[in-house]
Design a protein around this motif. Sequence first.
Motif, PDB file in Angstrom:
ATOM      1  N   LEU A 166      11.647   3.820  -4.463  1.00 39.69           N
ATOM      2  CA  LEU A 166      11.257   3.219  -3.190  1.00 39.69           C
ATOM      3  C   LEU A 166      12.117   3.756  -2.057  1.00 39.69           C
ATOM      4  CD1 LEU A 166       9.734   1.035  -1.509  1.00 39.69           C
ATOM      5  CD2 LEU A 166      11.598  -0.532  -2.133  1.00 39.69           C
ATOM      6  N   HIS A 167      13.419   3.784  -2.254  1.00 41.09           N
ATOM      7  CA  HIS A 167      14.337   4.207  -1.205  1.00 41.09           C
ATOM      8  C   HIS A 167      14.190   5.682  -0.852  1.00 41.09           C
ATOM      9  CE1 HIS A 167      17.206   0.600  -2.160  1.00 41.09           C
ATOM     10  NE2 HIS A 167      16.116   0.233  -1.516  1.00 41.09           N
ATOM     11  N   GLU A 168      13.641   6.475  -1.752  1.00 43.63           N
ATOM     12  CA  GLU A 168      13.444   7.898  -1.476  1.00 43.63           C
ATOM     13  C   GLU A 168      12.068   8.200  -0.887  1.00 43.63           C
ATOM     14  OE1 GLU A 168      16.450   9.778  -4.866  1.00 43.63           O
ATOM     15  OE2 GLU A 168      14.298   9.720  -5.251  1.00 43.63           O
ATOM     16  N   ALA A 169      11.231   7.187  -0.735  1.00 44.27           N
ATOM     17  CA  ALA A 169       9.882   7.375  -0.200  1.00 44.27           C
ATOM     18  C   ALA A 169       9.929   7.542   1.320  1.00 44.27           C
ATOM     19  CB  ALA A 169       9.010   6.173  -0.564  1.00 44.27           C
ATOM     20  N   PRO A 170       8.876   8.108   1.913  1.00 46.59           N
ATOM     21  CA  PRO A 170       8.813   8.178   3.377  1.00 46.59           C
ATOM     22  C   PRO A 170       8.941   6.805   4.007  1.00 46.59           C
ATOM     23  CG  PRO A 170       7.113   9.544   2.385  1.00 46.59           C
ATOM     24  CD  PRO A 170       7.723   8.761   1.261  1.00 46.59           C
ATOM     25  N   LEU A 171       9.573   6.752   5.173  1.00 45.60           N
ATOM     26  CA  LEU A 171       9.794   5.474   5.843  1.00 45.60           C
ATOM     27  C   LEU A 171       8.472   4.820   6.216  1.00 45.60           C
ATOM     28  CD1 LEU A 171      12.714   6.326   8.306  1.00 45.60           C
ATOM     29  CD2 LEU A 171      12.859   5.114   6.120  1.00 45.60           C
TER      30      LEU A 171
ATOM     31  N   GLN B 130       0.823  -1.208   0.000  1.00 43.66           N
ATOM     32  CA  GLN B 130       0.000   0.000   0.000  1.00 43.66           C
ATOM     33  C   GLN B 130       0.859   1.260   0.000  1.00 43.66           C
ATOM     34  OE1 GLN B 130      -2.335  -0.756   3.514  1.00 43.66           O
ATOM     35  NE2 GLN B 130      -4.046  -1.656   2.366  1.00 43.66           N
ATOM     36  N   LEU B 131       1.979   1.228   0.708  1.00 41.62           N
ATOM     37  CA  LEU B 131       2.798   2.423   0.887  1.00 41.62           C
ATOM     38  C   LEU B 131       3.874   2.595  -0.183  1.00 41.62           C
ATOM     39  CD1 LEU B 131       3.368   2.285   4.762  1.00 41.62           C
ATOM     40  CD2 LEU B 131       1.783   3.760   3.512  1.00 41.62           C
ATOM     41  N   ALA B 132       4.316   1.508  -0.782  1.00 46.14           N
ATOM     42  CA  ALA B 132       5.429   1.585  -1.732  1.00 46.14           C
ATOM     43  C   ALA B 132       5.020   2.320  -3.007  1.00 46.14           C
ATOM     44  CB  ALA B 132       5.918   0.183  -2.071  1.00 46.14           C
ATOM     45  N   PRO B 133       5.790   3.327  -3.434  1.00 46.25           N
ATOM     46  CA  PRO B 133       5.462   4.073  -4.657  1.00 46.25           C
ATOM     47  C   PRO B 133       6.006   3.400  -5.913  1.00 46.25           C
ATOM     48  CG  PRO B 133       7.358   5.065  -3.620  1.00 46.25           C
ATOM     49  CD  PRO B 133       6.964   3.888  -2.739  1.00 46.25           C
ATOM     50  N   VAL B 134       5.834   2.088  -5.986  1.00 46.74           N
ATOM     51  CA  VAL B 134       6.347   1.301  -7.103  1.00 46.74           C
ATOM     52  C   VAL B 134       5.267   0.302  -7.491  1.00 46.74           C
ATOM     53  CG1 VAL B 134       8.723   1.552  -6.267  1.00 46.74           C
ATOM     54  CG2 VAL B 134       7.396  -0.450  -5.609  1.00 46.74           C
ATOM     55  N   PRO B 135       5.356  -0.308  -8.670  1.00 51.36           N
ATOM     56  CA  PRO B 135       4.330  -1.287  -9.076  1.00 51.36           C
ATOM     57  C   PRO B 135       4.328  -2.503  -8.149  1.00 51.36           C
ATOM     58  CG  PRO B 135       5.651  -0.576 -10.966  1.00 51.36           C
ATOM     59  CD  PRO B 135       6.342  -0.067  -9.746  1.00 51.36           C
TER      60      PRO B 135
ATOM     61  N   PRO C 137      27.390   2.938  10.067  1.00 50.92           N
ATOM     62  CA  PRO C 137      26.247   3.833  10.288  1.00 50.92           C
ATOM     63  C   PRO C 137      25.695   4.331   8.948  1.00 50.92           C
ATOM     64  CG  PRO C 137      28.135   4.457  11.656  1.00 50.92           C
ATOM     65  CD  PRO C 137      28.634   3.463  10.655  1.00 50.92           C
ATOM     66  N   VAL C 138      24.385   4.279   8.766  1.00 54.13           N
ATOM     67  CA  VAL C 138      23.767   4.742   7.530  1.00 54.13           C
ATOM     68  C   VAL C 138      22.328   5.135   7.825  1.00 54.13           C
ATOM     69  CG1 VAL C 138      23.072   2.402   6.867  1.00 54.13           C
ATOM     70  CG2 VAL C 138      23.306   4.160   5.109  1.00 54.13           C
ATOM     71  N   ALA C 139      21.862   6.184   7.165  1.00 53.82           N
ATOM     72  CA  ALA C 139      20.476   6.620   7.355  1.00 53.82           C
ATOM     73  C   ALA C 139      19.535   5.568   6.795  1.00 53.82           C
ATOM     74  CB  ALA C 139      20.243   7.954   6.659  1.00 53.82           C
ATOM     75  N   PRO C 140      18.467   5.217   7.521  1.00 56.26           N
ATOM     76  CA  PRO C 140      17.543   4.191   7.027  1.00 56.26           C
ATOM     77  C   PRO C 140      16.707   4.699   5.859  1.00 56.26           C
ATOM     78  CG  PRO C 140      16.689   5.153   9.037  1.00 56.26           C
ATOM     79  CD  PRO C 140      18.063   5.726   8.842  1.00 56.26           C
ATOM     80  N   ALA C 141      16.276   3.774   5.017  1.00 54.50           N
ATOM     81  CA  ALA C 141      15.393   4.067   3.890  1.00 54.50           C
ATOM     82  C   ALA C 141      14.259   3.052   3.907  1.00 54.50           C
ATOM     83  CB  ALA C 141      16.162   3.994   2.575  1.00 54.50           C
ATOM     84  N   PHE C 142      13.239   3.306   3.101  1.00 58.01           N
ATOM     85  CA  PHE C 142      12.148   2.345   2.891  1.00 58.01           C
ATOM     86  C   PHE C 142      12.719   1.232   2.032  1.00 58.01           C
ATOM     87  CE2 PHE C 142       7.316   2.183   1.729  1.00 58.01           C
ATOM     88  CZ  PHE C 142       7.340   0.799   1.767  1.00 58.01           C
ATOM     89  N   ILE C 143      12.913   0.048   2.612  1.00 59.96           N
ATOM     90  CA  ILE C 143      13.484  -1.061   1.847  1.00 59.96           C
ATOM     91  C   ILE C 143      12.469  -2.193   1.715  1.00 59.96           C
ATOM     92  CG2 ILE C 143      15.831  -0.484   2.553  1.00 59.96           C
ATOM     93  CD1 ILE C 143      15.767  -3.032   4.324  1.00 59.96           C
ATOM     94  N   HIS C 144      12.646  -2.972   0.670  1.00 59.37           N
ATOM     95  CA  HIS C 144      11.831  -4.168   0.451  1.00 59.37           C
ATOM     96  C   HIS C 144      12.184  -5.247   1.462  1.00 59.37           C
ATOM     97  CE1 HIS C 144      10.871  -8.063  -1.448  1.00 59.37           C
ATOM     98  NE2 HIS C 144       9.907  -7.434  -2.113  1.00 59.37           N
ATOM     99  N   GLY C 145      13.471  -5.423   1.710  1.00 58.99           N
ATOM    100  CA  GLY C 145      13.930  -6.337   2.739  1.00 58.99           C
ATOM    101  C   GLY C 145      14.229  -7.752   2.278  1.00 58.99           C
ATOM    102  N   ASP C 146      13.718  -8.145   1.111  1.00 56.21           N
ATOM    103  CA  ASP C 146      13.995  -9.483   0.559  1.00 56.21           C
ATOM    104  C   ASP C 146      13.921  -9.409  -0.963  1.00 56.21           C
ATOM    105  OD1 ASP C 146      14.587 -12.212   0.572  1.00 56.21           O
ATOM    106  OD2 ASP C 146      12.484 -12.794   0.641  1.00 56.21           O
ATOM    107  N   LEU C 147      14.674  -8.481  -1.533  1.00 53.25           N
ATOM    108  CA  LEU C 147      14.534  -8.135  -2.944  1.00 53.25           C
ATOM    109  C   LEU C 147      15.306  -9.111  -3.835  1.00 53.25           C
ATOM    110  CD1 LEU C 147      13.017  -5.968  -4.568  1.00 53.25           C
ATOM    111  CD2 LEU C 147      15.137  -4.647  -4.611  1.00 53.25           C
ATOM    112  N   GLN C 148      14.913 -10.357  -3.784  1.00 45.82           N
ATOM    113  CA  GLN C 148      15.539 -11.368  -4.629  1.00 45.82           C
ATOM    114  C   GLN C 148      15.218 -11.107  -6.094  1.00 45.82           C
ATOM    115  OE1 GLN C 148      14.847 -15.437  -3.236  1.00 45.82           O
ATOM    116  NE2 GLN C 148      14.149 -14.602  -1.282  1.00 45.82           N
ATOM    117  N   ILE C 149      16.068 -11.654  -6.957  1.00 41.81           N
ATOM    118  CA  ILE C 149      15.908 -11.420  -8.390  1.00 41.81           C
ATOM    119  C   ILE C 149      14.570 -11.951  -8.900  1.00 41.81           C
ATOM    120  CG2 ILE C 149      17.078 -13.555  -9.076  1.00 41.81           C
ATOM    121  CD1 ILE C 149      18.393 -11.907 -11.355  1.00 41.81           C
TER     122      ILE C 149
END
Length: 254
Positions: free
Chosen positions: A91-96, A40-45, A142-154
Amino acid sequence: MDEIEVVVAHSERATLRVGDVFLKVDTDPAHAAVEIRGMQLAPVPTPPVLWHRPPVLAIARVPGRALGVLGEPSPATAGAWHAAGRVIRRLHEAPLPPGTRRPAAELRAELDRECDWLLKTAVVPAEMVHRNRAIAEQALRPVAPAFIHGDLQITHVFVDGDEVTGIIDWSEAAPGDPMMDLAVLTLGHEERLEDLLAGYDADGRQPADRTAIRAWWSLRSLTAARWLLEHGFDPDAPGCEFDVLRARMDDPAP
């Protein structure tokens, strides 16, 4: 009714395909909730959710074909990989999304446990474990968090020509390290990393951290090995996790 296909099945989860509908059965109801919210939140297909009756989630098939499969060369064009990079950047630039990022200390503890298991069982040479453990440490910066898929297999990214038609399996969507998504997508397909980053880094955006991506290749492969073996998968199949670990032996020392 068309044929029924068992897409994946193990003690924690099963996915069936019935015609153009995928039925996902999960022992943990939280996974479906995270997946629905992530789509619902991801700005991708993403695939449409047809219905949810715990423990079953029904989603529609997305058009096109997966970018590839682990252990085989990707048949997708360079343009398709460029498109995937652009979509993942969006996706990574979307709100967390809701949720918390796994602390580096927790990831490090898991990595140490799995490396100890690999050393104890000797399923791979000790030198390979030690070398990849040192490389994997670089992912825990250390890295700023982003909205990630978390299991982005091919197999979770679908394309039609040079267009991304859908990204599936969002049960691990959360705030996290964006380089992990890029690493998981190119795991075993290192030769397509530059194609992916040509889209991800486009339009003058901050370039992806290639050192961190390579570190995540090691971390992912080390921490996944025991689970794969215990659930009937073979990380030593050609092009899979153990080959990824072997490839790191030729990398410069961290």
